[in-house]
Motif scaffolding. Structure first.
Motif, PDB file in Angstrom:
ATOM      1  N   LYS A 151       0.829  -1.203   0.000  1.00  0.00           N
ATOM      2  CA  LYS A 151       0.000   0.000   0.000  1.00  0.00           C
ATOM      3  C   LYS A 151       0.866   1.256   0.000  1.00  0.00           C
ATOM      4  O   LYS A 151       0.615   2.201  -0.766  1.00  0.00           O
ATOM      5  N   LEU A 152       1.887   1.272   0.845  1.00  0.00           N
ATOM      6  CA  LEU A 152       2.750   2.453   0.900  1.00  0.00           C
ATOM      7  C   LEU A 152       3.501   2.653  -0.417  1.00  0.00           C
ATOM      8  O   LEU A 152       3.736   3.794  -0.846  1.00  0.00           O
ATOM      9  N   ARG A 153       3.883   1.553  -1.063  1.00  0.00           N
ATOM     10  CA  ARG A 153       4.637   1.650  -2.306  1.00  0.00           C
ATOM     11  C   ARG A 153       3.739   1.847  -3.523  1.00  0.00           C
ATOM     12  O   ARG A 153       4.213   2.207  -4.592  1.00  0.00           O
ATOM     13  N   GLY A 154       2.460   1.579  -3.349  1.00  0.00           N
ATOM     14  CA  GLY A 154       1.557   1.608  -4.484  1.00  0.00           C
ATOM     15  C   GLY A 154       0.840   2.936  -4.643  1.00  0.00           C
ATOM     16  O   GLY A 154       1.461   3.967  -4.934  1.00  0.00           O
ATOM     17  N   ASP A 155      -0.450   2.905  -4.405  1.00  0.00           N
ATOM     18  CA  ASP A 155      -1.290   4.064  -4.669  1.00  0.00           C
ATOM     19  C   ASP A 155      -1.009   5.199  -3.684  1.00  0.00           C
ATOM     20  O   ASP A 155      -0.935   4.986  -2.467  1.00  0.00           O
ATOM     21  N   ALA A 156      -0.886   6.420  -4.216  1.00  0.00           N
ATOM     22  CA  ALA A 156      -0.597   7.581  -3.372  1.00  0.00           C
ATOM     23  C   ALA A 156      -1.709   7.857  -2.372  1.00  0.00           C
ATOM     24  O   ALA A 156      -1.470   8.479  -1.321  1.00  0.00           O
TER      25      ALA A 156
ATOM     26  N   ARG B 189      12.790 -11.415  -0.034  1.00  0.00           N
ATOM     27  CA  ARG B 189      13.360 -10.586  -1.102  1.00  0.00           C
ATOM     28  C   ARG B 189      12.271  -9.757  -1.769  1.00  0.00           C
ATOM     29  O   ARG B 189      12.486  -8.592  -2.137  1.00  0.00           O
ATOM     30  N   ASN B 190      11.121 -10.357  -1.947  1.00  0.00           N
ATOM     31  CA  ASN B 190      10.023  -9.629  -2.575  1.00  0.00           C
ATOM     32  C   ASN B 190       9.552  -8.474  -1.697  1.00  0.00           C
ATOM     33  O   ASN B 190       9.296  -7.370  -2.192  1.00  0.00           O
ATOM     34  N   MET B 191       9.443  -8.706  -0.386  1.00  0.00           N
ATOM     35  CA  MET B 191       8.969  -7.659   0.519  1.00  0.00           C
ATOM     36  C   MET B 191       9.903  -6.464   0.565  1.00  0.00           C
ATOM     37  O   MET B 191       9.460  -5.314   0.643  1.00  0.00           O
ATOM     38  N   ILE B 192      11.203  -6.708   0.520  1.00  0.00           N
ATOM     39  CA  ILE B 192      12.147  -5.601   0.640  1.00  0.00           C
ATOM     40  C   ILE B 192      12.456  -4.959  -0.713  1.00  0.00           C
ATOM     41  O   ILE B 192      13.160  -3.959  -0.775  1.00  0.00           O
ATOM     42  N   SER B 193      11.912  -5.541  -1.778  1.00  0.00           N
ATOM     43  CA  SER B 193      12.156  -5.002  -3.109  1.00  0.00           C
ATOM     44  C   SER B 193      11.241  -3.815  -3.395  1.00  0.00           C
ATOM     45  O   SER B 193      10.074  -3.800  -2.998  1.00  0.00           O
ATOM     46  N   ARG B 194      11.758  -2.831  -4.092  1.00  0.00           N
ATOM     47  CA  ARG B 194      10.936  -1.700  -4.506  1.00  0.00           C
ATOM     48  C   ARG B 194       9.921  -2.118  -5.562  1.00  0.00           C
ATOM     49  O   ARG B 194       8.942  -1.413  -5.801  1.00  0.00           O
TER      50      ARG B 194
END
Length: 473
Positions: free
Chosen positions: A169-174, A303-308
Protein backbone atom coordinates in the motif's frame (compact mmCIF):
# COMPACT_ATOMS: atom_id res chain seq x y z
CA UNK A 1 13.42 -32.20 23.99
CA UNK A 2 11.56 -30.00 26.49
CA UNK A 3 11.86 -26.93 24.28
CA UNK A 4 10.23 -28.66 21.31
CA UNK A 5 6.60 -28.28 22.45
CA UNK A 6 4.47 -25.51 23.97
CA UNK A 7 1.77 -27.04 26.22
CA UNK A 8 0.31 -23.58 26.97
CA UNK A 9 -0.92 -23.42 23.37
CA UNK A 10 -2.95 -26.62 23.56
CA UNK A 11 -6.30 -24.82 23.28
CA UNK A 12 -4.88 -22.39 20.70
CA UNK A 13 -4.06 -25.34 18.45
CA UNK A 14 -7.50 -26.84 18.94
CA UNK A 15 -9.30 -23.60 18.03
CA UNK A 16 -6.97 -23.00 15.09
CA UNK A 17 -7.37 -26.48 13.64
CA UNK A 18 -11.17 -26.55 13.94
CA UNK A 19 -11.49 -23.10 12.36
CA UNK A 20 -9.12 -24.07 9.54
CA UNK A 21 -11.15 -27.23 8.89
CA UNK A 22 -14.23 -25.01 8.56
CA UNK A 23 -12.49 -22.91 5.89
CA UNK A 24 -11.39 -26.05 4.06
CA UNK A 25 -15.03 -27.12 4.05
CA UNK A 26 -16.11 -23.81 2.49
CA UNK A 27 -13.34 -24.02 -0.13
CA UNK A 28 -14.24 -27.56 -1.20
CA UNK A 29 -17.95 -26.75 -1.23
CA UNK A 30 -17.24 -23.77 -3.49
CA UNK A 31 -15.27 -26.03 -5.83
CA UNK A 32 -17.92 -28.76 -5.89
CA UNK A 33 -20.77 -26.38 -6.71
CA UNK A 34 -19.03 -24.25 -9.35
CA UNK A 35 -16.43 -26.33 -11.18
CA UNK A 36 -18.53 -27.71 -14.05
CA UNK A 37 -19.21 -24.28 -15.55
CA UNK A 38 -15.73 -22.91 -14.85
CA UNK A 39 -13.19 -25.68 -15.46
CA UNK A 40 -15.23 -28.79 -16.22
CA UNK A 41 -15.10 -30.76 -19.45
CA UNK A 42 -17.50 -28.23 -21.01
CA UNK A 43 -16.41 -25.36 -18.82
CA UNK A 44 -15.16 -21.96 -19.90
CA UNK A 45 -11.54 -23.02 -19.23
CA UNK A 46 -11.58 -26.85 -19.34
CA UNK A 47 -9.04 -28.71 -17.23
CA UNK A 48 -8.15 -31.23 -20.01
CA UNK A 49 -7.16 -28.38 -22.32
CA UNK A 50 -4.94 -26.94 -19.58
CA UNK A 51 -3.23 -30.19 -18.58
CA UNK A 52 -2.51 -30.93 -22.24
CA UNK A 53 -0.14 -27.97 -22.43
CA UNK A 54 1.17 -27.65 -18.83
CA UNK A 55 3.42 -30.46 -17.53
CA UNK A 56 2.97 -32.12 -14.14
CA UNK A 57 6.20 -30.71 -12.71
CA UNK A 58 4.95 -27.15 -13.23
CA UNK A 59 1.49 -27.82 -11.89
CA UNK A 60 1.33 -31.02 -9.81
CA UNK A 61 -2.23 -32.29 -9.50
CA UNK A 62 -4.20 -35.50 -9.40
CA UNK A 63 -6.03 -34.18 -12.45
CA UNK A 64 -2.81 -34.27 -14.44
CA UNK A 65 -3.06 -38.04 -14.17
CA UNK A 66 -6.78 -38.32 -14.92
CA UNK A 67 -9.65 -35.93 -15.39
CA UNK A 68 -13.37 -36.34 -15.71
CA UNK A 69 -16.15 -34.26 -14.20
CA UNK A 70 -17.20 -37.24 -12.14
CA UNK A 71 -13.67 -37.69 -10.76
CA UNK A 72 -13.35 -33.99 -9.93
CA UNK A 73 -16.73 -34.03 -8.16
CA UNK A 74 -15.65 -37.08 -6.16
CA UNK A 75 -12.45 -35.31 -5.07
CA UNK A 76 -14.29 -32.10 -4.15
CA UNK A 77 -16.96 -33.88 -2.12
CA UNK A 78 -14.30 -36.10 -0.52
CA UNK A 79 -12.57 -32.89 0.52
CA UNK A 80 -15.83 -31.72 2.07
CA UNK A 81 -16.19 -34.99 3.97
CA UNK A 82 -12.61 -34.99 5.31
CA UNK A 83 -12.91 -31.31 6.27
CA UNK A 84 -16.12 -32.03 8.14
CA UNK A 85 -14.40 -34.92 9.94
CA UNK A 86 -11.54 -32.64 10.96
CA UNK A 87 -14.01 -29.98 12.06
CA UNK A 88 -15.62 -32.59 14.30
CA UNK A 89 -12.23 -33.56 15.77
CA UNK A 90 -11.67 -36.77 13.85
CA UNK A 91 -7.90 -36.34 13.92
CA UNK A 92 -7.89 -36.63 17.73
CA UNK A 93 -9.32 -40.16 17.44
CA UNK A 94 -6.30 -41.35 15.47
CA UNK A 95 -2.67 -42.00 16.40
CA UNK A 96 -0.31 -39.09 15.76
CA UNK A 97 0.77 -40.33 12.34
CA UNK A 98 -2.86 -41.02 11.38
CA UNK A 99 -3.94 -37.52 12.37
CA UNK A 100 -1.13 -36.03 10.28
CA UNK A 101 -2.13 -38.10 7.27
CA UNK A 102 -5.76 -37.02 7.71
CA UNK A 103 -4.68 -33.35 7.61
CA UNK A 104 -2.57 -34.09 4.54
CA UNK A 105 -5.60 -35.27 2.55
CA UNK A 106 -7.42 -31.91 2.19
CA UNK A 107 -4.14 -30.15 1.47
CA UNK A 108 -3.30 -32.56 -1.38
CA UNK A 109 -6.84 -32.45 -2.78
CA UNK A 110 -7.05 -28.66 -2.70
CA UNK A 111 -3.57 -28.32 -4.19
CA UNK A 112 -4.78 -30.50 -7.06
CA UNK A 113 -7.74 -28.17 -7.62
CA UNK A 114 -5.78 -24.91 -7.39
CA UNK A 115 -3.07 -26.13 -9.75
CA UNK A 116 -5.57 -26.69 -12.56
CA UNK A 117 -7.96 -23.89 -11.62
CA UNK A 118 -6.22 -21.33 -13.86
CA UNK A 119 -7.50 -17.77 -13.57
CA UNK A 120 -10.51 -18.84 -11.51
CA UNK A 121 -8.11 -19.85 -8.72
CA UNK A 122 -5.48 -17.14 -9.14
CA UNK A 123 -6.32 -15.43 -5.84
CA UNK A 124 -3.94 -14.95 -2.94
CA UNK A 125 -6.20 -16.69 -0.46
CA UNK A 126 -5.94 -19.95 -2.43
CA UNK A 127 -2.18 -20.10 -1.83
CA UNK A 128 -2.67 -18.86 1.73
CA UNK A 129 -5.05 -21.71 2.52
CA UNK A 130 -2.54 -24.19 1.10
CA UNK A 131 0.43 -22.72 2.98
CA UNK A 132 -1.45 -22.67 6.27
CA UNK A 133 -2.99 -26.08 5.58
CA UNK A 134 0.43 -27.63 5.06
CA UNK A 135 1.61 -26.38 8.46
CA UNK A 136 -1.54 -27.81 10.04
CA UNK A 137 -0.24 -31.27 9.08
CA UNK A 138 2.73 -30.72 11.40
CA UNK A 139 0.78 -29.37 14.39
CA UNK A 140 -0.05 -32.82 15.70
CA UNK A 141 -3.09 -33.97 17.66
CA UNK A 142 -3.98 -34.86 21.25
CA UNK A 143 -1.00 -37.21 21.55
CA UNK A 144 1.52 -34.33 21.66
CA UNK A 145 1.66 -30.70 22.67
CA UNK A 146 1.94 -28.17 19.80
CA UNK A 147 5.49 -27.85 18.41
CA UNK A 148 7.07 -24.44 19.07
CA UNK A 149 8.63 -24.24 15.63
CA UNK A 150 5.27 -24.75 13.87
CA UNK A 151 3.63 -22.08 16.03
CA UNK A 152 6.48 -19.76 15.06
CA UNK A 153 5.99 -20.51 11.36
CA UNK A 154 2.27 -19.72 11.66
CA UNK A 155 3.21 -16.33 13.11
CA UNK A 156 5.68 -15.90 10.28
CA UNK A 157 2.89 -16.39 7.74
CA UNK A 158 0.66 -13.93 9.59
CA UNK A 159 3.51 -11.42 9.65
CA UNK A 160 4.04 -11.76 5.90
CA UNK A 161 0.32 -11.44 5.16
CA UNK A 162 -0.10 -8.23 7.14
CA UNK A 163 3.31 -6.60 6.70
CA UNK A 164 3.42 -7.40 2.99
CA UNK A 165 -0.03 -5.87 2.54
CA UNK A 166 1.07 -2.76 4.42
CA UNK A 167 4.21 -2.32 2.32
CA UNK A 168 2.40 -2.77 -1.00
CA UNK A 169 0.00 0.00 0.00
CA UNK A 170 2.75 2.45 0.90
CA UNK A 171 4.64 1.65 -2.31
CA UNK A 172 1.56 1.61 -4.48
CA UNK A 173 -1.29 4.06 -4.67
CA UNK A 174 -0.60 7.58 -3.37
CA UNK A 175 -4.04 7.67 -1.73
CA UNK A 176 -2.76 5.29 0.96
CA UNK A 177 -0.06 7.79 1.88
CA UNK A 178 -2.54 10.66 1.74
CA UNK A 179 -5.03 8.66 3.87
CA UNK A 180 -7.75 9.10 1.23
CA UNK A 181 -8.16 5.58 -0.23
CA UNK A 182 -11.31 4.82 1.75
CA UNK A 183 -13.02 7.75 0.06
CA UNK A 184 -13.28 5.34 -2.89
CA UNK A 185 -12.60 1.78 -1.73
CA UNK A 186 -16.01 0.81 -0.32
CA UNK A 187 -17.67 1.91 -3.56
CA UNK A 188 -15.14 0.35 -5.96
CA UNK A 189 -14.14 -2.87 -4.13
CA UNK A 190 -14.68 -6.10 -6.09
CA UNK A 191 -17.81 -7.26 -4.31
CA UNK A 192 -19.59 -4.93 -1.86
CA UNK A 193 -21.49 -6.34 1.09
CA UNK A 194 -24.80 -5.31 2.63
CA UNK A 195 -23.11 -2.66 4.81
CA UNK A 196 -20.65 -1.30 2.23
CA UNK A 197 -22.98 1.55 1.24
CA UNK A 198 -23.07 2.74 4.86
CA UNK A 199 -19.28 2.41 5.23
CA UNK A 200 -18.85 4.57 2.13
CA UNK A 201 -21.13 7.24 3.63
CA UNK A 202 -19.12 7.55 6.84
CA UNK A 203 -17.60 11.03 7.36
CA UNK A 204 -14.36 11.56 5.46
CA UNK A 205 -12.36 12.37 8.61
CA UNK A 206 -13.32 8.92 9.91
CA UNK A 207 -12.04 7.40 6.67
CA UNK A 208 -8.68 9.05 7.36
CA UNK A 209 -8.65 7.47 10.81
CA UNK A 210 -9.46 4.08 9.29
CA UNK A 211 -6.53 4.28 6.85
CA UNK A 212 -4.12 5.40 9.57
CA UNK A 213 -5.30 2.56 11.81
CA UNK A 214 -4.81 0.13 8.91
CA UNK A 215 -1.19 1.30 8.47
CA UNK A 216 -0.55 0.83 12.18
CA UNK A 217 -2.11 -2.65 12.20
CA UNK A 218 -0.22 -3.82 9.12
CA UNK A 219 3.17 -2.17 9.61
CA UNK A 220 3.69 -1.94 13.38
CA UNK A 221 1.52 -4.58 15.05
CA UNK A 222 2.96 -7.56 13.08
CA UNK A 223 6.36 -7.02 14.71
CA UNK A 224 4.72 -7.54 18.10
CA UNK A 225 3.73 -11.09 17.15
CA UNK A 226 7.28 -12.17 18.04
CA UNK A 227 7.31 -10.56 21.48
CA UNK A 228 6.54 -12.38 24.76
CA UNK A 229 3.02 -12.88 26.04
CA UNK A 230 0.67 -11.17 26.70
CA UNK A 231 1.88 -8.62 24.12
CA UNK A 232 1.71 -11.14 21.27
CA UNK A 233 -1.87 -12.04 22.21
CA UNK A 234 -2.82 -8.34 22.28
CA UNK A 235 -1.30 -7.87 18.83
CA UNK A 236 -3.21 -10.86 17.47
CA UNK A 237 -6.44 -9.61 19.06
CA UNK A 238 -6.02 -6.22 17.38
CA UNK A 239 -5.55 -7.98 14.04
CA UNK A 240 -8.71 -10.00 14.63
CA UNK A 241 -10.73 -6.86 15.37
CA UNK A 242 -9.39 -5.21 12.21
CA UNK A 243 -10.26 -8.24 10.09
CA UNK A 244 -13.80 -8.37 11.52
CA UNK A 245 -14.18 -4.71 10.53
CA UNK A 246 -13.23 -5.72 6.98
CA UNK A 247 -15.67 -8.64 7.09
CA UNK A 248 -18.46 -6.16 7.81
CA UNK A 249 -17.42 -3.80 5.02
CA UNK A 250 -17.24 -6.19 2.05
CA UNK A 251 -17.08 -9.69 0.57
CA UNK A 252 -13.48 -10.91 0.33
CA UNK A 253 -14.06 -14.67 0.17
CA UNK A 254 -12.08 -16.25 3.03
CA UNK A 255 -9.14 -13.80 3.01
CA UNK A 256 -10.23 -12.10 6.22
CA UNK A 257 -11.31 -15.33 7.87
CA UNK A 258 -8.06 -17.21 7.29
CA UNK A 259 -6.16 -14.20 8.64
CA UNK A 260 -8.33 -14.42 11.75
CA UNK A 261 -7.63 -18.16 11.99
CA UNK A 262 -3.89 -17.46 11.83
CA UNK A 263 -4.21 -14.84 14.55
CA UNK A 264 -6.04 -17.34 16.78
CA UNK A 265 -2.93 -19.54 16.74
CA UNK A 266 -1.05 -16.70 18.48
CA UNK A 267 -3.59 -16.21 21.27
CA UNK A 268 -2.64 -17.87 24.54
CA UNK A 269 -5.95 -19.05 25.98
CA UNK A 270 -6.21 -19.64 29.72
CA UNK A 271 -6.38 -23.42 29.77
CA UNK A 272 -4.68 -26.22 31.66
CA UNK A 273 -3.26 -28.59 29.08
CA UNK A 274 -3.60 -32.33 29.79
CA UNK A 275 -0.51 -34.31 30.59
CA UNK A 276 0.86 -36.01 27.48
CA UNK A 277 4.05 -37.98 26.80
CA UNK A 278 7.02 -36.40 25.08
CA UNK A 279 6.85 -36.12 21.32
CA UNK A 280 8.29 -39.22 19.57
CA UNK A 281 11.68 -38.83 17.95
CA UNK A 282 10.41 -39.46 14.41
CA UNK A 283 7.90 -36.63 14.82
CA UNK A 284 10.57 -34.20 16.03
CA UNK A 285 12.80 -35.10 13.07
CA UNK A 286 9.99 -34.63 10.53
CA UNK A 287 8.88 -31.30 11.99
CA UNK A 288 12.40 -29.88 12.23
CA UNK A 289 13.36 -31.06 8.75
CA UNK A 290 10.26 -29.57 7.10
CA UNK A 291 10.60 -26.37 9.14
CA UNK A 292 14.17 -25.99 7.92
CA UNK A 293 12.98 -26.36 4.33
CA UNK A 294 10.24 -23.76 4.80
CA UNK A 295 12.63 -21.28 6.39
CA UNK A 296 15.01 -21.73 3.46
CA UNK A 297 12.18 -21.18 0.97
CA UNK A 298 11.18 -18.02 2.83
CA UNK A 299 14.05 -16.15 1.25
CA UNK A 300 11.86 -15.60 -1.82
CA UNK A 301 9.02 -13.70 -0.11
CA UNK A 302 11.54 -11.79 2.01
CA UNK A 303 13.36 -10.59 -1.10
CA UNK A 304 10.02 -9.63 -2.57
CA UNK A 305 8.97 -7.66 0.52
CA UNK A 306 12.15 -5.60 0.64
CA UNK A 307 12.16 -5.00 -3.11
CA UNK A 308 10.94 -1.70 -4.51
CA UNK A 309 9.24 -3.79 -7.20
CA UNK A 310 7.22 -5.78 -4.69
CA UNK A 311 4.49 -7.93 -6.25
CA UNK A 312 1.33 -9.25 -4.65
CA UNK A 313 -0.02 -12.79 -4.38
CA UNK A 314 2.66 -14.90 -6.01
CA UNK A 315 3.71 -18.49 -5.37
CA UNK A 316 7.39 -19.37 -5.51
CA UNK A 317 7.00 -23.13 -5.83
CA UNK A 318 4.38 -25.39 -7.47
CA UNK A 319 3.35 -26.80 -4.07
CA UNK A 320 2.47 -23.32 -2.74
CA UNK A 321 4.53 -23.97 0.39
CA UNK A 322 5.76 -20.37 0.77
CA UNK A 323 4.10 -17.44 -0.98
CA UNK A 324 3.83 -13.67 -0.99
CA UNK A 325 0.61 -11.83 -0.28
CA UNK A 326 -0.94 -8.39 -0.45
CA UNK A 327 -4.16 -6.65 -1.44
CA UNK A 328 -5.27 -3.34 -2.89
CA UNK A 329 -1.89 -1.90 -3.71
CA UNK A 330 -3.97 0.40 -5.89
CA UNK A 331 -7.55 1.55 -5.46
CA UNK A 332 -9.95 2.38 -8.30
CA UNK A 333 -11.58 5.82 -8.17
CA UNK A 334 -14.49 4.89 -10.45
CA UNK A 335 -16.55 1.72 -10.48
CA UNK A 336 -17.32 0.13 -13.83
CA UNK A 337 -19.53 -2.90 -14.33
CA UNK A 338 -20.10 -5.14 -17.33
CA UNK A 339 -23.84 -5.64 -17.82
CA UNK A 340 -24.72 -8.72 -19.89
CA UNK A 341 -28.03 -8.75 -21.77
CA UNK A 342 -29.86 -11.03 -24.17
CA UNK A 343 -32.69 -10.73 -26.66
CA UNK A 344 -34.80 -13.18 -28.61
CA UNK A 345 -35.40 -10.73 -31.46
CA UNK A 346 -34.48 -12.03 -34.90
CA UNK A 347 -32.51 -8.89 -35.74
CA UNK A 348 -30.76 -7.18 -32.82
CA UNK A 349 -31.36 -3.44 -32.63
CA UNK A 350 -30.91 -0.85 -29.94
CA UNK A 351 -34.69 -0.69 -29.56
CA UNK A 352 -34.92 -4.50 -29.21
CA UNK A 353 -36.19 -5.94 -25.96
CA UNK A 354 -32.87 -6.57 -24.17
CA UNK A 355 -33.15 -8.46 -20.91
CA UNK A 356 -30.44 -8.32 -18.26
CA UNK A 357 -28.73 -11.29 -16.61
CA UNK A 358 -28.45 -10.85 -12.84
CA UNK A 359 -25.36 -12.07 -11.00
CA UNK A 360 -25.41 -13.21 -7.39
CA UNK A 361 -22.82 -10.90 -5.92
CA UNK A 362 -21.65 -8.25 -8.35
CA UNK A 363 -23.77 -5.10 -8.75
CA UNK A 364 -26.40 -5.22 -11.48
CA UNK A 365 -29.92 -3.94 -10.90
CA UNK A 366 -29.42 -0.61 -9.05
CA UNK A 367 -32.27 -1.49 -6.67
CA UNK A 368 -30.82 -4.86 -5.70
CA UNK A 369 -29.04 -4.54 -2.36
CA UNK A 370 -25.75 -6.50 -2.03
CA UNK A 371 -25.77 -9.66 0.09
CA UNK A 372 -23.18 -11.24 2.34
CA UNK A 373 -21.50 -14.25 0.72
CA UNK A 374 -18.02 -14.43 2.24
CA UNK A 375 -16.36 -16.71 3.13
CA UNK A 376 -18.09 -18.43 0.20
CA UNK A 377 -16.29 -17.44 -3.01
CA UNK A 378 -18.32 -16.36 -6.06
CA UNK A 379 -15.56 -16.85 -8.62
CA UNK A 380 -17.41 -15.67 -11.73
CA UNK A 381 -18.56 -12.48 -9.98
CA UNK A 382 -14.99 -11.68 -8.93
CA UNK A 383 -13.68 -12.17 -12.46
CA UNK A 384 -16.46 -9.96 -13.82
CA UNK A 385 -15.06 -7.14 -11.66
CA UNK A 386 -11.66 -7.61 -13.28
CA UNK A 387 -13.31 -7.77 -16.71
CA UNK A 388 -14.77 -4.31 -16.11
CA UNK A 389 -11.30 -2.95 -15.33
CA UNK A 390 -9.97 -4.16 -18.67
CA UNK A 391 -11.13 -6.61 -21.37
CA UNK A 392 -7.64 -8.11 -21.21
CA UNK A 393 -8.57 -9.76 -17.90
CA UNK A 394 -11.48 -11.54 -19.59
CA UNK A 395 -9.87 -12.53 -22.87
CA UNK A 396 -9.52 -16.20 -22.01
CA UNK A 397 -13.06 -16.86 -20.76
CA UNK A 398 -15.59 -14.12 -21.58
CA UNK A 399 -16.33 -15.43 -25.07
CA UNK A 400 -16.99 -18.87 -23.61
CA UNK A 401 -19.34 -17.32 -21.03
CA UNK A 402 -21.37 -15.65 -23.79
CA UNK A 403 -21.49 -18.93 -25.72
CA UNK A 404 -22.82 -20.76 -22.66
CA UNK A 405 -25.50 -18.09 -22.15
CA UNK A 406 -26.58 -18.45 -25.79
CA UNK A 407 -26.96 -22.18 -25.15
CA UNK A 408 -28.79 -21.67 -21.85
CA UNK A 409 -26.16 -23.94 -20.32
CA UNK A 410 -27.60 -25.23 -17.06
CA UNK A 411 -24.33 -25.28 -15.11
CA UNK A 412 -23.47 -21.73 -16.13
CA UNK A 413 -26.92 -20.42 -15.25
CA UNK A 414 -26.51 -21.89 -11.76
CA UNK A 415 -23.74 -19.35 -11.18
CA UNK A 416 -26.22 -16.51 -11.73
CA UNK A 417 -28.94 -15.10 -9.52
CA UNK A 418 -31.43 -14.92 -12.35
CA UNK A 419 -31.61 -15.65 -16.07
CA UNK A 420 -34.23 -13.64 -17.99
CA UNK A 421 -34.88 -16.53 -20.38
CA UNK A 422 -36.75 -19.80 -19.74
CA UNK A 423 -34.69 -23.02 -19.89
CA UNK A 424 -36.20 -24.11 -23.22
CA UNK A 425 -35.89 -20.73 -24.96
CA UNK A 426 -32.33 -19.38 -25.02
CA UNK A 427 -31.66 -15.89 -26.36
CA UNK A 428 -30.86 -15.35 -30.02
CA UNK A 429 -28.27 -12.70 -29.24
CA UNK A 430 -26.21 -11.71 -26.22
CA UNK A 431 -24.40 -8.40 -25.77
CA UNK A 432 -22.41 -6.71 -23.02
CA UNK A 433 -22.31 -3.02 -22.13
CA UNK A 434 -20.09 -1.10 -19.76
CA UNK A 435 -21.69 1.12 -17.13
CA UNK A 436 -20.32 3.47 -14.51
CA UNK A 437 -21.78 2.78 -11.08
CA UNK A 438 -21.84 5.04 -8.04
CA UNK A 439 -23.53 4.78 -4.67
CA UNK A 440 -26.66 6.87 -4.32
CA UNK A 441 -26.84 9.63 -1.75
CA UNK A 442 -29.00 9.44 1.37
CA UNK A 443 -31.63 11.51 -0.42
CA UNK A 444 -31.58 9.36 -3.55
CA UNK A 445 -31.84 6.22 -1.44
CA UNK A 446 -34.93 7.53 0.35
CA UNK A 447 -36.58 8.68 -2.88
CA UNK A 448 -35.81 5.71 -5.15
CA UNK A 449 -34.89 2.83 -2.85
CA UNK A 450 -31.86 2.21 -5.11
CA UNK A 451 -28.39 1.85 -3.60
CA UNK A 452 -26.71 2.34 -7.00
CA UNK A 453 -26.98 4.86 -9.82
CA UNK A 454 -25.54 3.79 -13.16
CA UNK A 455 -24.61 5.58 -16.37
CA UNK A 456 -23.98 3.97 -19.75
CA UNK A 457 -20.35 4.31 -20.90
CA UNK A 458 -19.82 2.24 -24.06
CA UNK A 459 -20.37 -1.05 -25.78
CA UNK A 460 -18.29 -3.87 -24.29
CA UNK A 461 -19.30 -6.69 -26.66
CA UNK A 462 -21.55 -6.19 -29.72
CA UNK A 463 -24.63 -8.40 -30.16
CA UNK A 464 -23.33 -11.94 -30.65
CA UNK A 465 -25.05 -15.19 -31.63
CA UNK A 466 -24.05 -18.82 -32.00
CA UNK A 467 -22.50 -19.59 -35.35
CA UNK A 468 -24.69 -21.89 -37.41
CA UNK A 469 -27.66 -21.50 -35.12
CA UNK A 470 -30.89 -22.34 -36.94
CA UNK A 471 -33.15 -19.33 -37.34
CA UNK A 472 -36.33 -19.70 -35.40
CA UNK A 473 -39.57 -18.51 -36.88
Amino acid sequence: MDWFTAPDYWLSRLVFQRALAGLYLVAFLTAALQFRALIGERGMLPVPRYTARVPFRHSPSLFQLHYSDRFFAACAWAGCAVSAALLAGGDSLLPLWGGMLLWLVPWALYLSIVNVGQTWYAFGWESLLLEVGFLAVLLGNDEVAPPVVVLFLLRWILFRVEFGAGLIKLRGDACWRKLTCLDYHHETQPMPGPLSWFFHRLPRPLHRVEVAANHFTQLVVPVLLFTPQPVATAAAALMIVTQLWLVLSGNFAWLNWITIVLALSVVEFPYSAPSVPDAPLWYEIVVLAVATLLVALSRHPVRNMISRRQVMNRSFDPLHLVNTYGAFGSVSRIRYEVVVEGTDDTVPREESHWREYEFKGKPGDPRHWPRQFAPYHLRLDWLMWFAALSPAYAGSWFGALVERLLENDRDTLKLLRRSPFPPDAPPRYVRARLFRYRYTTWRELRETGACWERTYVREYLPPTRLEGMVQRS
